[in-house]
Write a protein that holds these residues in place. Structure first.
Motif, mmCIF file in Angstrom:
data_model
loop_
_atom_site.group_PDB
_atom_site.id
_atom_site.type_symbol
_atom_site.label_atom_id
_atom_site.label_comp_id
_atom_site.label_asym_id
_atom_site.label_seq_id
_atom_site.Cartn_x
_atom_site.Cartn_y
_atom_site.Cartn_z
ATOM 1 N N PRO A 78 0.827 -1.218 0.000
ATOM 2 C CA PRO A 78 0.000 0.000 0.000
ATOM 3 C C PRO A 78 0.858 1.264 0.000
ATOM 4 O O PRO A 78 1.881 1.318 0.701
ATOM 5 C CB PRO A 78 -0.795 -0.116 1.307
ATOM 6 N N VAL A 79 0.441 2.238 -0.782
ATOM 7 C CA VAL A 79 1.131 3.541 -0.799
ATOM 8 C C VAL A 79 0.086 4.658 -0.763
ATOM 9 O O VAL A 79 -1.066 4.461 -1.149
ATOM 10 C CB VAL A 79 2.011 3.733 -2.064
ATOM 11 N N LEU A 80 0.556 5.809 -0.305
ATOM 12 C CA LEU A 80 -0.229 7.038 -0.364
ATOM 13 C C LEU A 80 0.424 7.929 -1.411
ATOM 14 O O LEU A 80 1.647 8.074 -1.418
ATOM 15 C CB LEU A 80 -0.201 7.735 1.007
ATOM 16 N N VAL A 81 -0.382 8.501 -2.297
ATOM 17 C CA VAL A 81 0.167 9.379 -3.347
ATOM 18 C C VAL A 81 -0.528 10.729 -3.281
ATOM 19 O O VAL A 81 -1.756 10.802 -3.369
ATOM 20 C CB VAL A 81 -0.045 8.765 -4.752
ATOM 21 N N MET A 82 0.242 11.775 -3.073
ATOM 22 C CA MET A 82 -0.316 13.134 -3.145
ATOM 23 C C MET A 82 -0.004 13.733 -4.506
ATOM 24 O O MET A 82 1.145 13.708 -4.951
ATOM 25 C CB MET A 82 0.308 14.029 -2.073
ATOM 26 N N LEU A 83 -1.019 14.289 -5.148
ATOM 27 C CA LEU A 83 -0.846 14.951 -6.440
ATOM 28 C C LEU A 83 -1.058 16.452 -6.284
ATOM 29 O O LEU A 83 -1.697 16.910 -5.332
ATOM 30 C CB LEU A 83 -1.851 14.410 -7.455
ATOM 31 N N LYS A 84 -0.552 17.194 -7.247
ATOM 32 C CA LYS A 84 -0.851 18.628 -7.315
ATOM 33 C C LYS A 84 -2.365 18.819 -7.346
ATOM 34 O O LYS A 84 -3.101 17.969 -7.852
ATOM 35 C CB LYS A 84 -0.239 19.223 -8.577
ATOM 36 N N GLY A 85 -2.812 19.929 -6.844
ATOM 37 C CA GLY A 85 -4.242 20.215 -6.880
ATOM 38 C C GLY A 85 -4.964 19.573 -5.709
ATOM 39 O O GLY A 85 -6.160 19.305 -5.776
ATOM 40 N N ALA A 86 -4.212 19.318 -4.645
ATOM 41 C CA ALA A 86 -4.814 18.813 -3.401
ATOM 42 C C ALA A 86 -5.560 17.498 -3.598
ATOM 43 O O ALA A 86 -6.615 17.276 -3.018
ATOM 44 C CB ALA A 86 -5.750 19.866 -2.803
ATOM 45 N N LEU A 87 -4.983 16.616 -4.440
ATOM 46 C CA LEU A 87 -5.577 15.297 -4.647
ATOM 47 C C LEU A 87 -4.730 14.252 -3.938
ATOM 48 O O LEU A 87 -3.504 14.276 -4.020
ATOM 49 C CB LEU A 87 -5.632 14.968 -6.141
ATOM 50 N N SER A 88 -5.384 13.322 -3.243
ATOM 51 C CA SER A 88 -4.670 12.229 -2.568
ATOM 52 C C SER A 88 -5.304 10.892 -2.936
ATOM 53 O O SER A 88 -6.534 10.785 -3.006
ATOM 54 C CB SER A 88 -4.744 12.404 -1.042
ATOM 55 N N PHE A 89 -4.449 9.908 -3.153
ATOM 56 C CA PHE A 89 -4.918 8.572 -3.488
ATOM 57 C C PHE A 89 -4.175 7.558 -2.630
ATOM 58 O O PHE A 89 -3.005 7.743 -2.286
ATOM 59 C CB PHE A 89 -4.672 8.265 -4.974
ATOM 60 N N ARG A 90 -4.886 6.492 -2.343
ATOM 61 C CA ARG A 90 -4.321 5.398 -1.569
ATOM 62 C C ARG A 90 -4.605 4.117 -2.324
ATOM 63 O O ARG A 90 -5.677 3.982 -2.934
ATOM 64 C CB ARG A 90 -5.027 5.355 -0.200
ATOM 65 N N GLY A 91 -3.682 3.179 -2.335
ATOM 66 C CA GLY A 91 -3.938 1.929 -3.030
ATOM 67 C C GLY A 91 -2.700 1.066 -3.027
ATOM 68 O O GLY A 91 -1.674 1.418 -2.435
ATOM 69 N N THR A 92 -2.803 -0.073 -3.692
ATOM 70 C CA THR A 92 -1.666 -0.984 -3.780
ATOM 71 C C THR A 92 -0.859 -0.646 -5.030
ATOM 72 O O THR A 92 -1.402 -0.595 -6.130
ATOM 73 C CB THR A 92 -2.170 -2.438 -3.876
ATOM 74 N N LEU A 93 0.429 -0.410 -4.862
ATOM 75 C CA LEU A 93 1.290 -0.050 -5.993
ATOM 76 C C LEU A 93 1.516 -1.267 -6.879
ATOM 77 O O LEU A 93 2.102 -2.261 -6.442
ATOM 78 C CB LEU A 93 2.633 0.483 -5.477
ATOM 79 N N LYS A 94 1.035 -1.183 -8.110
ATOM 80 C CA LYS A 94 1.183 -2.311 -9.034
ATOM 81 C C LYS A 94 2.306 -2.089 -10.034
ATOM 82 O O LYS A 94 2.923 -3.042 -10.503
ATOM 83 C CB LYS A 94 -0.128 -2.535 -9.800
ATOM 84 N N ALA A 95 2.525 -0.852 -10.423
ATOM 85 C CA ALA A 95 3.513 -0.598 -11.475
ATOM 86 C C ALA A 95 3.878 0.873 -11.473
ATOM 87 O O ALA A 95 3.137 1.715 -10.973
ATOM 88 C CB ALA A 95 2.938 -0.997 -12.830
ATOM 89 N N PHE A 96 5.022 1.144 -12.041
ATOM 90 C CA PHE A 96 5.453 2.545 -12.221
ATOM 91 C C PHE A 96 6.432 2.565 -13.384
ATOM 92 O O PHE A 96 6.893 1.508 -13.846
ATOM 93 C CB PHE A 96 6.108 3.093 -10.946
ATOM 94 N N ASP A 97 6.770 3.736 -13.873
ATOM 95 C CA ASP A 97 7.820 3.849 -14.896
ATOM 96 C C ASP A 97 8.726 5.041 -14.578
ATOM 97 O O ASP A 97 8.553 5.690 -13.549
ATOM 98 C CB ASP A 97 7.209 3.946 -16.303
ATOM 99 N N VAL A 98 9.693 5.293 -15.455
ATOM 100 C CA VAL A 98 10.683 6.343 -15.178
ATOM 101 C C VAL A 98 10.093 7.739 -15.121
ATOM 102 O O VAL A 98 10.739 8.664 -14.627
ATOM 103 C CB VAL A 98 11.818 6.349 -16.229
ATOM 104 N N HIS A 99 8.887 7.938 -15.634
ATOM 105 C CA HIS A 99 8.237 9.252 -15.529
ATOM 106 C C HIS A 99 7.487 9.374 -14.213
ATOM 107 O O HIS A 99 6.847 10.356 -13.965
ATOM 108 C CB HIS A 99 7.268 9.456 -16.694
ATOM 109 N N MET A 100 7.552 8.350 -13.380
ATOM 110 C CA MET A 100 6.810 8.250 -12.122
ATOM 111 C C MET A 100 5.308 8.096 -12.362
ATOM 112 O O MET A 100 4.514 8.330 -11.446
ATOM 113 C CB MET A 100 7.105 9.430 -11.190
ATOM 114 N N ASN A 101 4.922 7.734 -13.595
ATOM 115 C CA ASN A 101 3.558 7.272 -13.799
ATOM 116 C C ASN A 101 3.355 6.065 -12.905
ATOM 117 O O ASN A 101 4.270 5.245 -12.743
ATOM 118 C CB ASN A 101 3.318 6.874 -15.263
ATOM 119 N N ILE A 102 2.172 5.941 -12.335
ATOM 120 C CA ILE A 102 1.942 4.962 -11.286
ATOM 121 C C ILE A 102 0.633 4.224 -11.540
ATOM 122 O O ILE A 102 -0.356 4.835 -11.933
ATOM 123 C CB ILE A 102 1.886 5.692 -9.919
ATOM 124 N N VAL A 103 0.635 2.935 -11.301
ATOM 125 C CA VAL A 103 -0.609 2.164 -11.317
ATOM 126 C C VAL A 103 -0.927 1.719 -9.895
ATOM 127 O O VAL A 103 -0.106 1.102 -9.228
ATOM 128 C CB VAL A 103 -0.508 0.930 -12.232
#
Lengths: 86, 86, 86, 86, 86, 86, 86
Positions: free
Chosen positions: B30-55
């Motif tokens: 499980p990870v917590l991800v904060m995005l610009k624009g005051a958005l927060s997401f929580r979930g199980t990290l399945k994948a990512f790439d060098v741009h820090m795109n995240i699944v």
């Protein structure tokens, strides 16, 4: 540099998937796309590219989960993408 | 240039880790991800790439630490990431 | 071009240090990180990369110098960094 | 392309200096740095790189020309720099 | 690709000048520089580079065409430039 | 990659023109340029480059279609361009 | 790296199309273009490039779906594009 870093990562483990793999698996299926500026679109994912530019068909712009505008096809510029939910 | 700079750095010491190593170690957790624009997401990290795109899987959008929306899978564009907490 | 410019600079003098050298020297030590959007974090610098992505341990988000949230580990995306103070 | 353009320019004249030359000449001297977001810092320029990342020593954050916060060393990310005055 | 496009353009006609040629011709002359964030500076153009980073001498920050602050030398980061008027 | 994509496109059809061709055809003619931040300029297009940096002569800044400020020559940084109308 | 990733993707399947293919198919046809900053334009798509810079003919700026301004030809910088609807 990025290339080496990638090698190192793939050397450590076989990554189960990459974000673009999930996009690839979603071709032909409905997706929700949130863009910067509080814009949301729903439609069938027809195409995408490495910039995350996206083509939706039977696309709808949503406003508070209500359909605001209907589009046939739509190109969304990847630059503005916040999230894509298959 | 960047390449040389990196060489110099790795010449000085063996870096204990890199930020992407920590992401790599968090796959399936499980990870917590904060995005610009005051958005927060929580979930199980399945994948990512060098741009820090995240699944994320079993993802939830949070609003003041309350679950606002539930998603199955989610691609978050790396561009908007502020922080990721494993 | 950038490469030539660097050569010229290093030809003119031996630069006493580079910003990433200071980061390197701060590994394992406490740092303060200010991000865009009036976000501040404090923690032990564990790792960084050429994008200034940063890993903090025993990290705390600060609000007016008060601890607002405690995190175990934290990846901060370099993109949003304004300043790092070792 | 950029390379050719540069060649053309240097072919036309010997440029008296480049912005990074002025930074180079300012190493060890006091500078004022204005960042986006109405942030100002003053300190001794210790280091910089091609991204205009900057290291200041005996750094002070200014608020309306008054010292607001004192820092020992400070890395300012070049991305946010508006101006540097030696 | 950019290179080819340029070739095609220069094949079509001899371009009378490029924006950086005008900057080059303005070295040693007074210029007005408008930056993002409603900032204006006036001074003698001493140097520039391909990023449009600019060095001004005898520089003045303007506020509604009034001199607000005087600087000796000034490096303005090209990133923020909106317009330069020789 | 971009190169291949272009090849594929030009393989599919002979593109009638490219945006920079229209700019090229507008050299010496009056253009209207809208920039981010609600800025509009009118003048004779003298030069441009691949970054869409633009040189205008006999340039005028417009405010609600009224002339606000007159400039001799003007370099507009391409970064801020929203539209150019020949 | 991007190249490899693309290969991998095209290896997995023959992508039915790419976003730029849809743009290509729309040459000579009417399109709607939404830009950042709540700007909308309608016109005949005459040209585009890999940056998504776009040339419209018989272009109209829209304000709440009403024609606000008419333009002959128009270059829209791709940077600001949010969506294009053929």
């Amino acid at each position: 540099m990025i290339f080496l870093e990638l090698n190192k990562m793939t050397g450590n483990q076989t990554p189960p998937s990459r974000p673009f793999d999930l996009l690839n698996d979603s071709i032909g299926k409905p997706v929700l796309v949130m863009l910067k500026g509080a814009l949301s679109f729903r439609g069938t994912l027809k195409a995408f590219d490495v910039h995350m530019n996206i083509v939706l068909e039977e696309a709808e712009e949503l406003d508070n989960n209500q359909v605001k505008t209907k589009y046939g096809k739509l190109i969304l510029r990847g630059d503005n993408v916040i999230l894509i939910s298959p």
